[in-house]
Design a protein around this motif. Sequence first.
Motif, PDB file in Angstrom:
ATOM      1  N   TRP A 109       1.060  -0.317  -6.644  1.00 52.53           N
ATOM      2  CA  TRP A 109      -0.124  -1.177  -6.511  1.00 52.53           C
ATOM      3  C   TRP A 109       0.100  -2.363  -5.596  1.00 52.53           C
ATOM      4  O   TRP A 109      -0.697  -2.658  -4.704  1.00 52.53           O
TER       5      TRP A 109
ATOM      6  N   TRP B 215      -6.883  -7.085 -13.612  1.00 45.34           N
ATOM      7  CA  TRP B 215      -5.959  -6.002 -13.961  1.00 45.34           C
ATOM      8  C   TRP B 215      -4.699  -6.109 -13.134  1.00 45.34           C
ATOM      9  O   TRP B 215      -4.747  -6.218 -11.907  1.00 45.34           O
TER      10      TRP B 215
ATOM     11  N   TYR C  47      -9.793  -4.911  -7.764  1.00 40.39           N
ATOM     12  CA  TYR C  47      -8.627  -4.921  -8.654  1.00 40.39           C
ATOM     13  C   TYR C  47      -7.699  -3.750  -8.384  1.00 40.39           C
ATOM     14  O   TYR C  47      -6.488  -3.863  -8.469  1.00 40.39           O
ATOM     15  N   LYS C  48      -8.294  -2.601  -8.118  1.00 44.00           N
ATOM     16  CA  LYS C  48      -7.493  -1.425  -7.779  1.00 44.00           C
ATOM     17  C   LYS C  48      -8.289  -0.575  -6.802  1.00 44.00           C
ATOM     18  O   LYS C  48      -9.520  -0.493  -6.882  1.00 44.00           O
ATOM     19  N   ASN C  49      -7.595   0.020  -5.859  1.00 42.85           N
ATOM     20  CA  ASN C  49      -8.259   0.872  -4.886  1.00 42.85           C
ATOM     21  C   ASN C  49      -8.690   2.185  -5.535  1.00 42.85           C
ATOM     22  O   ASN C  49      -8.016   2.706  -6.423  1.00 42.85           O
TER      23      ASN C  49
ATOM     24  N   PRO D 147      -0.907  -4.068 -13.274  1.00 41.07           N
ATOM     25  CA  PRO D 147      -0.216  -2.982 -13.981  1.00 41.07           C
ATOM     26  C   PRO D 147       0.881  -3.444 -14.928  1.00 41.07           C
ATOM     27  O   PRO D 147       1.068  -2.855 -15.999  1.00 41.07           O
TER      28      PRO D 147
ATOM     29  N   THR E 147      -3.225  -8.564  -3.116  1.00 42.80           N
ATOM     30  CA  THR E 147      -3.789  -8.290  -4.441  1.00 42.80           C
ATOM     31  C   THR E 147      -4.813  -9.360  -4.814  1.00 42.80           C
ATOM     32  O   THR E 147      -4.744 -10.501  -4.342  1.00 42.80           O
TER      33      THR E 147
ATOM     34  N   GLN F 262      -0.097  -2.136  -1.624  1.00 44.37           N
ATOM     35  CA  GLN F 262      -1.299  -1.622  -0.984  1.00 44.37           C
ATOM     36  C   GLN F 262      -2.036  -2.714  -0.205  1.00 44.37           C
ATOM     37  O   GLN F 262      -1.767  -3.910  -0.351  1.00 44.37           O
TER      38      GLN F 262
ATOM     39  N   SER G 295       3.648   1.941 -11.709  1.00 41.22           N
ATOM     40  CA  SER G 295       2.301   1.639 -11.248  1.00 41.22           C
ATOM     41  C   SER G 295       2.279   0.334 -10.454  1.00 41.22           C
ATOM     42  O   SER G 295       1.613   0.230  -9.423  1.00 41.22           O
TER      43      SER G 295
END
Length: 291
Positions: free
Chosen positions: A144, A124, A164-166, A126, A242, A147, A140
Amino acid sequence: MAPSLGYRFICPNRRLYPGSTPYTKEEADAFHPGRSTEEVLRVYLKQGEYLLLFVDNMIREQGLKKVLITGWSLGAGFLSAMVCSLTSFEDPARERLRRVVKALVWHDPPSSILGVPDPPTGGWVPLYDKSLTPEERQRSFGQWVVQYFPHPNVEERDFRKLIYKNTPAQTQAQQSTYTDLTPEDMLQMIDLHAGDKGDSFLGGEDFIPIGKAVWDLSFFSEETREAWGDVPFSVLFGEESTWTVIWASWKLAEEAVERAMQVRCIGIPGVNHFPMQDHPDVLFDAYLKCL
């Protein structure tokens, strides 16, 4: 920091961005989906040739004796194109470059720009989430990419553990880079629209065949390696960057072993995609280790 240690950074912007030039119509047209792999590859590799000519000009004009070339994030793809293009140079330029350039460093290359398909568990990003509006994708992505992602046991290279995302349950070890900025302020510092005028295609799903072709030509071509001689090829990646960066580095290290080609893949613990902002001393030390 660099000048205090006897070094300097020379940072040319990619085309379309401040201080650089736009693409020609022919070049911009080639960077659109639907063009043949051969046409895109020809124009893409030409950009690498231009950049390497820039490096050679700086070596001659400034009398440089020791140069490290690095490409960060999407710029790592253009570094690959630069590395390939040395085979088209003739002496004395080729000899000068291989003598003065002491290291080639791909810094946090995302998987898409290297032509690496998503892991079996999916992926994923964004910018490519079609469930979001174009404005939402940009906002987004800006939130993202800055981070810290606490991927567990990175040394195990287990794609099932990539984050993939927190989520609220996952606590970042450090606050996101530029955490004191609002998303609006962040978008004032970056330009997510410049690429739409020329090379947004690079790094997308349709770019994978081109990225893979350049992956082979840069990292795993005997002709390219012979052209560069003993210049080391290294990949630096923040271990809390990432998932795209971690995944690309793993796959590159894996293929380097399979093909018996020397590529140093060096993880930097506690670092995300923006160490030049949060940990410049750590990043600079990592660069020097690649020399």
